[in-house]
Design a protein around this motif. Structure first.
Motif, mmCIF file in Angstrom:
data_model
loop_
_atom_site.group_PDB
_atom_site.id
_atom_site.type_symbol
_atom_site.label_atom_id
_atom_site.label_comp_id
_atom_site.label_asym_id
_atom_site.label_seq_id
_atom_site.Cartn_x
_atom_site.Cartn_y
_atom_site.Cartn_z
ATOM 1 N N ASN A 185 6.250 0.920 15.107
ATOM 2 C CA ASN A 185 5.748 -0.406 15.456
ATOM 3 C C ASN A 185 6.549 -1.438 14.660
ATOM 4 O O ASN A 185 6.828 -1.233 13.476
ATOM 5 N N LEU A 202 2.917 10.075 8.874
ATOM 6 C CA LEU A 202 3.747 8.891 8.666
ATOM 7 C C LEU A 202 4.949 9.323 7.840
ATOM 8 O O LEU A 202 4.787 10.010 6.822
ATOM 9 N N HIS A 254 7.848 2.600 8.708
ATOM 10 C CA HIS A 254 7.383 3.978 8.844
ATOM 11 C C HIS A 254 7.461 4.442 10.277
ATOM 12 O O HIS A 254 7.316 3.662 11.213
ATOM 13 N N PHE A 278 3.374 11.739 4.855
ATOM 14 C CA PHE A 278 1.982 12.080 4.551
ATOM 15 C C PHE A 278 1.113 11.875 5.783
ATOM 16 O O PHE A 278 1.526 11.226 6.748
ATOM 17 N N LYS A 279 -0.101 12.428 5.733
ATOM 18 C CA LYS A 279 -1.015 12.347 6.876
ATOM 19 C C LYS A 279 -1.559 10.934 7.019
ATOM 20 O O LYS A 279 -1.919 10.301 6.006
ATOM 21 N N ASP A 280 -1.644 10.481 8.254
ATOM 22 C CA ASP A 280 -2.266 9.187 8.504
ATOM 23 C C ASP A 280 -3.766 9.302 8.216
ATOM 24 O O ASP A 280 -4.410 10.282 8.583
ATOM 25 N N ILE A 281 -4.303 8.286 7.569
ATOM 26 C CA ILE A 281 -5.717 8.308 7.159
ATOM 27 C C ILE A 281 -6.664 8.198 8.356
ATOM 28 O O ILE A 281 -7.815 8.638 8.296
ATOM 29 N N ASN A 282 -6.153 7.640 9.449
ATOM 30 C CA ASN A 282 -6.969 7.426 10.643
ATOM 31 C C ASN A 282 -6.224 7.994 11.861
ATOM 32 O O ASN A 282 -5.683 7.251 12.670
ATOM 33 N N HIS A 311 5.747 6.988 12.993
ATOM 34 C CA HIS A 311 4.564 7.802 13.292
ATOM 35 C C HIS A 311 5.047 9.071 13.983
ATOM 36 O O HIS A 311 5.800 8.981 14.948
ATOM 37 N N GLY A 350 2.301 -4.244 16.798
ATOM 38 C CA GLY A 350 1.229 -3.390 16.278
ATOM 39 C C GLY A 350 1.449 -2.914 14.855
ATOM 40 O O GLY A 350 0.720 -2.052 14.366
ATOM 41 N N GLN A 351 2.451 -3.451 14.163
ATOM 42 C CA GLN A 351 2.683 -3.036 12.772
ATOM 43 C C GLN A 351 1.700 -3.739 11.843
ATOM 44 O O GLN A 351 1.642 -4.969 11.809
ATOM 45 N N LEU A 352 0.911 -2.933 11.115
ATOM 46 C CA LEU A 352 -0.089 -3.498 10.211
ATOM 47 C C LEU A 352 0.352 -3.403 8.759
ATOM 48 O O LEU A 352 -0.074 -4.186 7.921
ATOM 49 N N ILE A 353 1.196 -2.418 8.462
ATOM 50 C CA ILE A 353 1.651 -2.229 7.079
ATOM 51 C C ILE A 353 3.148 -2.500 7.017
ATOM 52 O O ILE A 353 3.939 -1.856 7.722
ATOM 53 N N LEU A 368 0.829 -1.214 0.000
ATOM 54 C CA LEU A 368 0.000 0.000 0.000
ATOM 55 C C LEU A 368 0.862 1.263 0.000
ATOM 56 O O LEU A 368 0.602 2.212 -0.761
ATOM 57 N N PHE A 369 1.883 1.301 0.860
ATOM 58 C CA PHE A 369 2.705 2.511 0.957
ATOM 59 C C PHE A 369 3.562 2.710 -0.294
ATOM 60 O O PHE A 369 3.793 3.848 -0.702
HETATM 61 P P1 5GP Z 1 1.211 0.542 11.674
HETATM 62 O O1 5GP Z 1 0.114 -0.062 12.492
HETATM 63 O O2 5GP Z 1 1.636 -0.365 10.527
HETATM 64 O O3 5GP Z 1 2.382 1.035 12.500
HETATM 65 O O4 5GP Z 1 0.616 1.857 11.058
HETATM 66 C C1 5GP Z 1 -0.074 1.897 9.847
HETATM 67 C C2 5GP Z 1 -0.756 3.235 9.771
HETATM 68 O O5 5GP Z 1 -1.111 3.466 8.425
HETATM 69 C C3 5GP Z 1 -2.049 3.320 10.599
HETATM 70 O O6 5GP Z 1 -1.929 4.375 11.543
HETATM 71 C C4 5GP Z 1 -3.129 3.578 9.559
HETATM 72 O O7 5GP Z 1 -4.114 4.478 10.010
HETATM 73 C C5 5GP Z 1 -2.350 4.138 8.384
HETATM 74 N N1 5GP Z 1 -2.939 3.847 7.086
HETATM 75 C C6 5GP Z 1 -3.480 2.662 6.677
HETATM 76 N N2 5GP Z 1 -3.893 2.741 5.406
HETATM 77 C C7 5GP Z 1 -3.619 4.014 4.996
HETATM 78 C C8 5GP Z 1 -3.828 4.703 3.755
HETATM 79 O O8 5GP Z 1 -4.333 4.173 2.774
HETATM 80 N N3 5GP Z 1 -3.413 5.992 3.705
HETATM 81 C C9 5GP Z 1 -2.839 6.619 4.777
HETATM 82 N N4 5GP Z 1 -2.491 7.907 4.617
HETATM 83 N N5 5GP Z 1 -2.627 5.988 5.950
HETATM 84 C C10 5GP Z 1 -3.013 4.703 6.052
#
Ligand code: 5GP
Ligand code: ZN
Length: 111
Positions: A86, A41, A99, A29-33, A101, A92-95, A6-7
């Protein structure tokens, strides 16, 4: 560029994002959530999956990420901020694209 990352797609502008900083090697860029009023991020353009995949030659790049955080914080006149990385699902790393935060203001929860 990893086709299914995704990134990487955001870096290649194949997906939209709210970019606040960009150089040859780093993008922010700005975090989406957002979990705080400022939640950015900061990541290397190179696809490195996580801190666990860093090599010695990535030392300068990692330093650059932190200096970009400092630069953005200065520009935005942030009173203070948190930098969080993360690592792995257990961390807690999802992507799976390394990156940082950058969070500032009242934290709602940890990202
Ligand atoms: P992680 O949990 O991997 O450390 O953080 C992943 C972050 O990526 C989360 O805070 C999530 O809100 C953000 N994120 C997920 N999908 C997108 C996206 O499509 N665009 C942006 N800008 N942020 C995203
Ligand atoms: Zn990637």
């Amino acid at each position: 560029m990893m086709a299914d990352c995704l990134f990487c797609k955001i870096i290649k502008k194949k997906l939209p994002s709210d970019i606040v900083y960009e150089s040859d090697s780093v993008i922010a860029f700005k975090d989406i959530n957002p979990k705080a009023p400022v939640h950015l991020l900061i990541l290397p353009k190179e696809h490195i999956p996580s801190v666990n995949h860093l090599k010695k030659e990535d030392r300068e790049l990692m330093g650059e990420l932190i200096l970009v955080a400092q630069k953005i914080a200065k520009e935005k006149k942030l009173k203070g901020y948190k930098l969080i990385i993360n690592v792995g699902r257990g961390g807690g790393q999802l992507i799976d694209h390394l990156h940082l935060h950058l969070l500032s203001g009242k934290l709602l929860e940890l990202p």
